[in-house]
Design a protein around this motif. Structure first.
Motif, short mmCIF file in Angstrom:
data_model
loop_
_atom_site.label_atom_id
_atom_site.label_comp_id
_atom_site.label_asym_id
_atom_site.label_seq_id
_atom_site.Cartn_x
_atom_site.Cartn_y
_atom_site.Cartn_z
N LEU A 11 -10.50 -13.07 29.70
CA LEU A 11 -9.35 -13.46 29.23
C LEU A 11 -9.52 -14.19 27.97
N LEU A 12 -10.24 -15.24 28.10
CA LEU A 12 -10.10 -16.16 27.17
C LEU A 12 -10.79 -15.50 25.87
N PHE A 13 -11.70 -14.70 25.90
CA PHE A 13 -12.30 -14.12 24.77
C PHE A 13 -11.22 -13.05 24.04
N VAL A 14 -10.45 -12.48 24.87
CA VAL A 14 -9.31 -11.38 24.38
C VAL A 14 -8.38 -12.46 23.72
N LEU A 15 -7.96 -13.68 24.16
CA LEU A 15 -6.91 -14.18 23.60
C LEU A 15 -7.25 -15.28 22.46
N GLY A 16 -8.69 -15.19 22.23
CA GLY A 16 -9.22 -16.04 21.10
C GLY A 16 -9.33 -15.17 19.90
N GLY A 20 -10.35 -10.16 17.67
CA GLY A 20 -9.57 -9.83 16.86
C GLY A 20 -8.44 -9.04 17.38
N LEU A 21 -7.99 -9.08 18.66
CA LEU A 21 -6.92 -8.46 19.26
C LEU A 21 -5.68 -9.45 19.12
N THR A 22 -5.87 -10.61 18.63
CA THR A 22 -4.52 -11.53 18.80
C THR A 22 -3.82 -11.57 17.39
N VAL A 66 -16.75 -19.75 25.89
CA VAL A 66 -16.41 -19.04 24.71
C VAL A 66 -17.53 -18.22 24.27
N HIS A 67 -17.23 -17.18 23.53
CA HIS A 67 -18.23 -15.92 23.11
C HIS A 67 -17.78 -15.73 21.57
#
Length: 225
Positions: A11-16, A20-22, A66-67
């Motif tokens: 979740l944190l990766f997708v939102l970060g 590249g998705l945000t 964080v990744h």
């Protein structure tokens, strides 16, 4: 807790910005700048950690969630998925959570201490996941792990954990000795985490707690920091 950690990291990766998705982080140079700032804010920067230890004291903990890329995230989460559930079942939810966070923190702190002047940001859960691997090796040495070996054309081969995991640790050791300065894989954090995890299980559970039967087979993935 294992699945909760996987879900939180994803979740944190997708939102970060690294995903590249945000859209809010922009594109091109703006996105790259946002990624650098994000990693510096939440990751471990050894030079800053030791220059301002009070202010930066939590960064070895936040960096675990964080990744830096999709490959980085998926490789770590695969390892956690394969080895985390059985280790958590043996330890219990609360102990496993404290073990994961504590060993992960110390693994990143150990890497930072060995590279105290580095300005590079260090992110990723692999220090904590390496600790899980170390504990798994002690607790389930005969567990069968399915591995994909390049020199066998990536055919799946099943080996006991006492073969696979020491071989993995040896590869980390060899790679750590060849790593040059600059961004890349923090192999030393892997080694510190692995040693901490194995040592913790050894001291905490003793010889009688080791499970010698072979549980259900599980696939092995690629771990990166």
């Amino acid at each position: 807790m294992t699945y909760g950690l996987i879900a939180l990291c994803c979740l944190l990766f997708v939102l970060g910005p690294a995903s590249g998705l945000t859209p809010g982080y922009g594109t091109g140079d703006a996105l790259l700048a946002a990624q650098r700032a994000y990693f510096r804010r939440w990751g471990v920067v050894p030079a800053e950690l030791f220059a301002r230890p009070v202010r930066e004291a939590l960064t070895p903990a936040t960096a675990l969630f964080v990744h830096g890329s999709w490959v980085h995230l998926l490789g770590n989460m695969l390892f956690l998925f394969v080895f985390g559930a059985m280790t958590e079942e043996r330890m219990g939810r609360v102990e496993f959570s404290l073990f994961y966070l504590g060993c992960g923190y110390l693994a990143l702190l150990g890497y930072a201490a060995a590279n105290a002047t580095s300005e590079q940001s260090l992110v990723g859960a692999s220090g904590a996941i390496s600790a899980v691997l170390g504990a798994f090796l002690y607790l389930f040495p005969r567990a069968r792990v399915t591995s994909l070996l390049p020199f066998l054309f990536f055919l799946p081969v099943r080996f006991p954990a006492w073969v696979v995991l020491p071989f993995w640790a040896a590869l980390q050791w060899a790679a750590a000795g060849q790593t040059s300065a600059g961004p890349g894989v923090a192999y030393l954090a892997h080694l510190v985490g692995f040693g901490l995890g194995f040592g913790y299980a050894w001291v905490r559970y003793g010889r009688a707690a080791r499970v010698n039967c072979a549980p259900a087979p599980a696939p092995e993935g690629e771990n990166q920091p």
